[in-house]
Design an enzyme around this catalytic site. Sequence first.
Site, PDB file in Angstrom:
ATOM      1  N   GLU A 224       0.670  -1.553   0.071  1.00 36.56           N
ATOM      2  CA  GLU A 224      -0.515  -0.305   0.020  1.00 36.56           C
ATOM      3  C   GLU A 224       0.705   1.113   0.311  1.00 36.56           C
ATOM      4  OE1 GLU A 224      -2.882   0.765  -0.037  1.00 36.56           O
ATOM      5  OE2 GLU A 224      -4.001  -1.704  -0.738  1.00 36.56           O
ATOM      6  N   GLU A 227       2.385   1.847  -3.257  1.00 37.67           N
ATOM      7  CA  GLU A 227       1.202   2.663  -4.568  1.00 37.67           C
ATOM      8  C   GLU A 227       0.870   3.778  -4.434  1.00 37.67           C
ATOM      9  OE1 GLU A 227      -1.184  -2.304  -5.360  1.00 37.67           O
ATOM     10  OE2 GLU A 227      -2.284  -0.633  -4.331  1.00 37.67           O
ATOM     11  N   GLU A 228       0.772   4.042  -3.044  1.00 35.62           N
ATOM     12  CA  GLU A 228       0.175   4.977  -3.089  1.00 35.62           C
ATOM     13  C   GLU A 228       1.002   6.326  -2.925  1.00 35.62           C
ATOM     14  OE1 GLU A 228      -2.194   5.880   0.522  1.00 35.62           O
ATOM     15  OE2 GLU A 228      -3.718   4.451   0.535  1.00 35.62           O
TER      16      GLU A 228
END
Length: 338
Positions: A224, A227-228
């Site tokens: 995560e 990805e962010e």
Amino acid sequence: MNRFTFRKLYTGSNPNIIGARRKISESSIHTANSNSIFRKLISGLRDKSISTFQTRSATSMVVNFEDSSKVQKNEVDHIHMLNANYDNYDGVIVDIKENMDEDIFTTLLQTSISQWRQQGKKGVWLKLSLELVSLVKPAVKEGFWYHHAEPTYLMLVYWIPKTNHTLPSNASHRVGVAAFVVNSKGEILVVQEKSGVFKGTGVWKLPTGSVEEGEDICTAASREVKEEAGIDTEFVEVLAFRQSHMSFFSKSDLMFVCMLKPTSFEIEKQDSEIEAAKWMPIEEYANQPFVKNRKSFEYVAKICIERKDNKYVGFTALSTATATSLKNSYLYSHHQEE
């Protein structure tokens, strides 16, 4: 078949006829009396052949009748059922991938349930591929109910005994992660989201996301963050987790706060979901009105500060295996290997 057999017996397979013909030919018999003798000889052989044919035909009829009786008996003994596998809980698993007529399906289903009942089976799991929606209605009419659905299939269940069922419910929780990524300066990675409840609020929050099927918590946290914000990380430990209810289509929710160590520092935010991302002093993050006014966020912020100052110890991931297989899994614990 019988005409062919008779013809073969009469004209080609009786050595008496062949021998008689050869003898007549060699003797050059041309008199009427000789012809009469020949006709009698042929007539006698024909009668003998017919008798042999009739005997063989009768025998063939008996054999065919017995074979027919055997086929009928086998058809009675062999009961057509749905292909299935059995689990360790007296359950039946049926995975249908090819379409079939609804009436045939209903008959097979009824017959199968009857046989499974005699075998002492209990729960039936009926898995239908996405294309087999026509079989849902007849299954429901037989007493099946919906258990869960995935992008490629629908699962229905049925309980055979006349008792309350003990089938496990569909997944009751959604699992999420929140990533506490702190650098050597005591700054943490924070983001502002483009959608959801934080859209347009100006609140800076920890990167969060859902754990995917088959994914470990420690892996999900690092994914995560990548990805962010485009930051590479190493998992350190689970700091805390909280449980809430009725959060997503009546499901409960588990959120694991994970501490991660960054191995890269240049932010490359995800444009589709993230409005902004940056490194922020942890005290500035904790002093946001939104965080201070919500107890769960305030608790998390305090835990993160204590962990930064080495005043708090979380749960590290111990690689192990499940009790029922050799599949790798993680046990999160304070335990340290010597």
